[in-house]
Scaffold this motif. Structure first.
Motif, PDB file in Angstrom:
ATOM      1  N   ARG A 136       0.874  -1.173   0.000  1.00  0.00           N
ATOM      2  CA  ARG A 136       0.000   0.000   0.000  1.00  0.00           C
ATOM      3  C   ARG A 136       0.904   1.213   0.000  1.00  0.00           C
ATOM      4  NH1 ARG A 136      -4.036   2.888  -1.493  1.00  0.00           N
ATOM      5  NH2 ARG A 136      -5.469   3.671   0.086  1.00  0.00           N
ATOM      6  N   GLY A 137       0.896   1.937  -1.097  1.00  0.00           N
ATOM      7  CA  GLY A 137       1.819   3.045  -1.296  1.00  0.00           C
ATOM      8  C   GLY A 137       1.821   4.072  -0.191  1.00  0.00           C
ATOM      9  N   GLU A 138       0.643   4.492   0.248  1.00  0.00           N
ATOM     10  CA  GLU A 138       0.602   5.555   1.257  1.00  0.00           C
ATOM     11  C   GLU A 138       1.204   5.112   2.586  1.00  0.00           C
ATOM     12  OE1 GLU A 138      -3.812   5.311   3.242  1.00  0.00           O
ATOM     13  OE2 GLU A 138      -3.673   6.229   1.265  1.00  0.00           O
ATOM     14  N   ASP A 139       1.229   3.808   2.845  1.00  0.00           N
ATOM     15  CA  ASP A 139       1.790   3.306   4.106  1.00  0.00           C
ATOM     16  C   ASP A 139       3.292   3.071   4.035  1.00  0.00           C
ATOM     17  OD1 ASP A 139      -0.764   3.208   5.146  1.00  0.00           O
ATOM     18  OD2 ASP A 139      -0.875   1.033   5.251  1.00  0.00           O
ATOM     19  N   ARG A 157       5.463   3.180   0.713  1.00  0.00           N
ATOM     20  CA  ARG A 157       6.243   3.485  -0.490  1.00  0.00           C
ATOM     21  C   ARG A 157       7.529   4.247  -0.180  1.00  0.00           C
ATOM     22  NH1 ARG A 157       4.984   3.246  -5.526  1.00  0.00           N
ATOM     23  NH2 ARG A 157       2.748   3.503  -5.210  1.00  0.00           N
ATOM     24  N   ASN A 158       7.450   5.313   0.586  1.00  0.00           N
ATOM     25  CA  ASN A 158       8.613   6.165   0.821  1.00  0.00           C
ATOM     26  C   ASN A 158       9.441   5.741   2.022  1.00  0.00           C
ATOM     27  OD1 ASN A 158       7.997   7.805  -1.395  1.00  0.00           O
ATOM     28  ND2 ASN A 158       6.493   8.910  -0.174  1.00  0.00           N
ATOM     29  N   ILE A 159       9.081   4.621   2.599  1.00  0.00           N
ATOM     30  CA  ILE A 159       9.871   4.126   3.722  1.00  0.00           C
ATOM     31  C   ILE A 159      10.277   2.679   3.439  1.00  0.00           C
ATOM     32  CG2 ILE A 159       9.230   5.719   5.581  1.00  0.00           C
ATOM     33  CD1 ILE A 159       6.845   3.971   6.215  1.00  0.00           C
ATOM     34  N   PHE A 160       9.640   1.747   4.007  1.00  0.00           N
ATOM     35  CA  PHE A 160      10.068   0.352   3.936  1.00  0.00           C
ATOM     36  C   PHE A 160      10.152  -0.196   2.510  1.00  0.00           C
ATOM     37  CE2 PHE A 160       9.323  -4.236   4.094  1.00  0.00           C
ATOM     38  CZ  PHE A 160      10.398  -4.614   4.875  1.00  0.00           C
ATOM     39  N   ALA A 161       9.102  -0.014   1.701  1.00  0.00           N
ATOM     40  CA  ALA A 161       9.082  -0.608   0.353  1.00  0.00           C
ATOM     41  C   ALA A 161      10.238  -0.083  -0.502  1.00  0.00           C
ATOM     42  CB  ALA A 161       7.743  -0.349  -0.336  1.00  0.00           C
ATOM     43  N   SER A 162      10.512   1.197  -0.428  1.00  0.00           N
ATOM     44  CA  SER A 162      11.620   1.777  -1.210  1.00  0.00           C
ATOM     45  C   SER A 162      12.970   1.229  -0.762  1.00  0.00           C
ATOM     46  CB  SER A 162      11.629   3.303  -1.081  1.00  0.00           C
ATOM     47  OG  SER A 162      10.498   3.838  -1.695  1.00  0.00           O
ATOM     48  N   TYR A 163      13.158   1.108   0.542  1.00  0.00           N
ATOM     49  CA  TYR A 163      14.418   0.561   1.048  1.00  0.00           C
ATOM     50  C   TYR A 163      14.588  -0.903   0.650  1.00  0.00           C
ATOM     51  CZ  TYR A 163      14.774   4.795   3.877  1.00  0.00           C
ATOM     52  OH  TYR A 163      14.858   6.095   4.285  1.00  0.00           O
ATOM     53  N   ASP A 170       5.917  -0.820  -8.695  1.00  0.00           N
ATOM     54  CA  ASP A 170       5.070  -0.100  -9.646  1.00  0.00           C
ATOM     55  C   ASP A 170       5.590   1.266 -10.075  1.00  0.00           C
ATOM     56  OD1 ASP A 170       4.505   1.178  -7.249  1.00  0.00           O
ATOM     57  OD2 ASP A 170       2.351   0.819  -7.344  1.00  0.00           O
ATOM     58  N   ASP A 171       6.075   2.093  -9.176  1.00  0.00           N
ATOM     59  CA  ASP A 171       6.508   3.422  -9.599  1.00  0.00           C
ATOM     60  C   ASP A 171       7.852   3.421 -10.313  1.00  0.00           C
ATOM     61  OD1 ASP A 171       7.943   2.919  -7.254  1.00  0.00           O
ATOM     62  OD2 ASP A 171       7.898   4.997  -6.611  1.00  0.00           O
ATOM     63  N   HIS A 172       8.573   2.311 -10.250  1.00  0.00           N
ATOM     64  CA  HIS A 172       9.861   2.214 -10.949  1.00  0.00           C
ATOM     65  C   HIS A 172       9.728   1.555 -12.309  1.00  0.00           C
ATOM     66  CE1 HIS A 172      12.341   3.554  -7.599  1.00  0.00           C
ATOM     67  NE2 HIS A 172      11.523   2.861  -6.819  1.00  0.00           N
ATOM     68  N   GLU A 173       8.713   0.726 -12.493  1.00  0.00           N
ATOM     69  CA  GLU A 173       8.627  -0.096 -13.695  1.00  0.00           C
ATOM     70  C   GLU A 173       7.511   0.296 -14.660  1.00  0.00           C
ATOM     71  OE1 GLU A 173      10.989  -2.210 -14.336  1.00  0.00           O
ATOM     72  OE2 GLU A 173      11.935  -1.944 -12.394  1.00  0.00           O
ATOM     73  N   LEU A 174       6.464   0.957 -14.183  1.00  0.00           N
ATOM     74  CA  LEU A 174       5.361   1.321 -15.071  1.00  0.00           C
ATOM     75  C   LEU A 174       5.769   2.484 -15.956  1.00  0.00           C
ATOM     76  CD1 LEU A 174       2.258   1.102 -12.708  1.00  0.00           C
ATOM     77  CD2 LEU A 174       2.949  -0.505 -14.462  1.00  0.00           C
TER      78      LEU A 174
END
Length: 167
Positions: free
Chosen positions: A29-32, A34-40, A55-59
């Motif tokens: 879930r991006g809002e939870d 994306r800018n923390i755990f998922a990106s790392y 998704d934001d890197h490949e689409l």
């Protein structure tokens, strides 16, 4: 995050209709996260030469999100599902989850749940924030006689939360 090598041998249950393009597909879930755990996590996997779909890197512009995500899931050896507080409030996430579990059954894809800031029992029993999310999601589906989709989402959450994962 410690660097490690990832070696995969995955038996396929039936012929895979897509060539494997990614080692890992990240569902989150991006809002939870994306800018923390998922990106790392994405950066750590890529730094170890693990081809990862995020998704934001490949689409690409103009891509239809749903077919592109479905194809990326099917072209992955492993799907990592990052369950977070608001994961169940996203029909996109829930549809991804259902497709991931279909690929697990059909192709033998490995599925690894990660419980980020949420207890696995909340996901399994759909209580707490998941209960609130389903109360909101069910309303439009009740009016459209679409409760089968809601049942499918609930079953997928229960199944995925019972898999061996990371907390």
């Amino acid at each position: 995050m410690a660097s490690s090598s990832l070696s995969l041998v995955i038996p396929l249950k039936e012929k895979h209709e897509f060539q494997e393009k990614y080692h890992v597909f990240l569902s989150f879930r991006g809002e939870d996260t994306r800018n923390i755990f998922a990106s790392y996590l994405y950066e750590a996997l890529c730094a170890n030469q693990i081809l990862t779909f995020m998704d934001d890197h490949e689409l690409e512009r103009g891509d239809e999100i749903s077919p592109t995500l479905r194809k990326a899931i099917q072209e992955s050896k492993i799907s990592i599902i990052i369950f977070s507080k608001n994961y169940a409030s996203s029909t996109w996430c829930l549809d991804e989850l259902v497709h991931i579990l279909e690929c697990k059954k059909k192709f033998g894809q490995t599925v690894v749940p990660i419980f980020y800031g949420i207890d696995p029992s909340v996901v399994r029993k759909q209580n707490g924030s998941y209960e609130v999310a389903f109360a909101q999601l069910e309303q439009p589906f009740k009016a459209k006689d679409g409760m089968e989709k809601v049942k499918q989402w609930r079953a997928a959450l229960t199944e995925a939360s019972n898999l061996c994962g990371l907390d």
